[in-house]
Design a protein around this motif. Sequence first.
Motif, PDB file in Angstrom:
ATOM      1  N   THR A  49       0.705  -1.623   0.131  1.00 10.09           N
ATOM      2  CA  THR A  49       0.079  -0.178  -0.140  1.00 10.09           C
ATOM      3  C   THR A  49       0.932   0.886   0.010  1.00 10.09           C
ATOM      4  O   THR A  49       0.464   2.555  -0.115  1.00 10.09           O
ATOM      5  CB  THR A  49      -1.202  -0.191   1.100  1.00 10.09           C
ATOM      6  N   SER A  50       2.185   1.233  -0.019  1.00  5.04           N
ATOM      7  CA  SER A  50       2.854   2.513   0.100  1.00  5.04           C
ATOM      8  C   SER A  50       4.244   2.639  -0.702  1.00  5.04           C
ATOM      9  O   SER A  50       4.909   3.347   0.278  1.00  5.04           O
ATOM     10  CB  SER A  50       2.742   2.798   1.755  1.00  5.04           C
ATOM     11  N   ILE A  51       4.478   1.525  -1.019  1.00  2.00           N
ATOM     12  CA  ILE A  51       5.944   1.402  -1.679  1.00  2.00           C
ATOM     13  C   ILE A  51       5.710   1.237  -3.047  1.00  2.00           C
ATOM     14  O   ILE A  51       5.288   0.275  -3.576  1.00  2.00           O
ATOM     15  CB  ILE A  51       7.038   0.399  -1.497  1.00  2.00           C
ATOM     16  N   VAL A  52       6.550   2.869  -3.703  1.00  2.00           N
ATOM     17  CA  VAL A  52       6.398   2.645  -5.304  1.00  2.00           C
ATOM     18  C   VAL A  52       8.196   1.536  -5.624  1.00  2.00           C
ATOM     19  O   VAL A  52       8.849   1.843  -5.355  1.00  2.00           O
ATOM     20  CB  VAL A  52       6.521   3.951  -5.132  1.00  2.00           C
ATOM     21  N   GLY A  53       7.910   0.992  -6.385  1.00  2.19           N
ATOM     22  CA  GLY A  53       9.554  -0.102  -7.031  1.00  2.19           C
ATOM     23  C   GLY A  53       9.495  -0.606  -8.367  1.00  2.19           C
ATOM     24  O   GLY A  53       8.191  -0.663  -8.932  1.00  2.19           O
ATOM     25  N   PHE A  54      10.162  -0.467  -8.483  1.00  2.68           N
ATOM     26  CA  PHE A  54      11.135  -1.199  -9.716  1.00  2.68           C
ATOM     27  C   PHE A  54      11.092  -1.834 -10.079  1.00  2.68           C
ATOM     28  O   PHE A  54      12.420  -2.826  -8.928  1.00  2.68           O
ATOM     29  CB  PHE A  54      12.063   0.068 -10.670  1.00  2.68           C
ATOM     30  N   GLY A  55      11.127  -3.163 -11.172  1.00  3.42           N
ATOM     31  CA  GLY A  55      11.076  -4.346 -11.124  1.00  3.42           C
ATOM     32  C   GLY A  55      10.526  -5.572  -9.982  1.00  3.42           C
ATOM     33  O   GLY A  55      10.421  -4.993  -9.377  1.00  3.42           O
ATOM     34  N   SER A  56      11.093  -6.862 -10.541  1.00  5.88           N
ATOM     35  CA  SER A  56      11.386  -7.589  -8.966  1.00  5.88           C
ATOM     36  C   SER A  56      12.418  -9.296  -9.585  1.00  5.88           C
ATOM     37  O   SER A  56      13.046  -8.801 -10.102  1.00  5.88           O
ATOM     38  CB  SER A  56       9.944  -8.245  -8.979  1.00  5.88           C
ATOM     39  N   TYR A  57      12.582  -9.194  -8.040  1.00  5.38           N
ATOM     40  CA  TYR A  57      13.644 -10.207  -8.144  1.00  5.38           C
ATOM     41  C   TYR A  57      12.424 -11.321  -6.948  1.00  5.38           C
ATOM     42  O   TYR A  57      11.973 -10.477  -6.182  1.00  5.38           O
ATOM     43  CB  TYR A  57      15.131  -9.809  -7.652  1.00  5.38           C
ATOM     44  N   HIS A  58      13.265 -12.869  -7.137  1.00  3.47           N
ATOM     45  CA  HIS A  58      12.290 -13.258  -6.439  1.00  3.47           C
ATOM     46  C   HIS A  58      14.209 -13.958  -5.048  1.00  3.47           C
ATOM     47  O   HIS A  58      15.075 -13.845  -5.422  1.00  3.47           O
ATOM     48  CB  HIS A  58      12.567 -14.724  -6.859  1.00  3.47           C
ATOM     49  N   TYR A  59      13.519 -14.244  -3.838  1.00 11.92           N
ATOM     50  CA  TYR A  59      14.475 -13.736  -2.833  1.00 11.92           C
ATOM     51  C   TYR A  59      14.067 -15.655  -2.376  1.00 11.92           C
ATOM     52  O   TYR A  59      12.533 -15.454  -1.961  1.00 11.92           O
ATOM     53  CB  TYR A  59      14.970 -12.792  -2.010  1.00 11.92           C
ATOM     54  N   LYS A  60      15.197 -16.121  -1.511  1.00  7.97           N
ATOM     55  CA  LYS A  60      14.917 -17.644  -0.513  1.00  7.97           C
ATOM     56  C   LYS A  60      15.923 -17.616   0.073  1.00  7.97           C
ATOM     57  O   LYS A  60      17.096 -17.743  -0.108  1.00  7.97           O
ATOM     58  CB  LYS A  60      14.666 -18.504  -1.349  1.00  7.97           C
ATOM     59  N   TYR A  61      15.330 -17.567   1.746  1.00  6.14           N
ATOM     60  CA  TYR A  61      16.571 -17.346   2.807  1.00  6.14           C
ATOM     61  C   TYR A  61      16.479 -18.740   3.184  1.00  6.14           C
ATOM     62  O   TYR A  61      15.923 -19.330   2.837  1.00  6.14           O
ATOM     63  CB  TYR A  61      16.044 -16.711   4.010  1.00  6.14           C
ATOM     64  N   GLU A  62      17.884 -19.086   3.883  1.00 12.52           N
ATOM     65  CA  GLU A  62      18.052 -20.107   4.288  1.00 12.52           C
ATOM     66  C   GLU A  62      16.844 -20.846   5.185  1.00 12.52           C
ATOM     67  O   GLU A  62      17.041 -22.071   5.671  1.00 12.52           O
ATOM     68  CB  GLU A  62      19.280 -20.317   5.149  1.00 12.52           C
ATOM     69  N   SER A  63      16.330 -19.862   5.483  1.00 11.57           N
ATOM     70  CA  SER A  63      15.076 -20.323   6.520  1.00 11.57           C
ATOM     71  C   SER A  63      14.027 -20.745   6.176  1.00 11.57           C
ATOM     72  O   SER A  63      12.711 -21.694   6.128  1.00 11.57           O
ATOM     73  CB  SER A  63      14.174 -19.307   7.721  1.00 11.57           C
ATOM     74  N   GLY A  64      14.554 -20.986   4.327  1.00 13.14           N
ATOM     75  CA  GLY A  64      13.049 -21.375   4.006  1.00 13.14           C
ATOM     76  C   GLY A  64      11.857 -20.228   2.849  1.00 13.14           C
ATOM     77  O   GLY A  64      11.081 -20.243   2.178  1.00 13.14           O
TER      78      GLY A  64
END
Length: 131
Positions: A49-64
């Motif tokens: 509801t409040s971030i203006v963003g550009f592009g995207s990426y997928h992340y995955k932490y060791e925690s899953g």
Amino acid sequence: MANLKTKQTEDSVTAFLNKVEDAQKRKDCFAISDMMQKATGLAPAMWGTSIVGFGSYHYKYESGHEGDMCIIGFSPRKQNIALYIPGGIHKYDDLLEKLGKHKTGKGCLYINSLDKVDVEVLNSIITQSLQ
């Protein structure tokens, strides 16, 4: 696993920025949006509801824990404008020394107004962070 709140939406970035009450902050946000759009070559999108963003990426932490997030973005807040810089803001300490009035967090740069920073230096931070 909890649902992520910060997902890309179809909401209008222009409508969101036009709701920023402070006229100077609103003008600064449109200018930052233009800088980020030029640097990325991508159109802005709302994230949550409040971030203006550009592009995207997928992340995955060791925690899953995993998800998607914008590559770079910003959010107008009551006290300041938060800029989300990829790779951590402290990689740019040399440029930050020349930036002007600002604060930093782990991955965020906080400015009150473009009038209080060197816009060319800010643009350099944005551009370099995307390389």
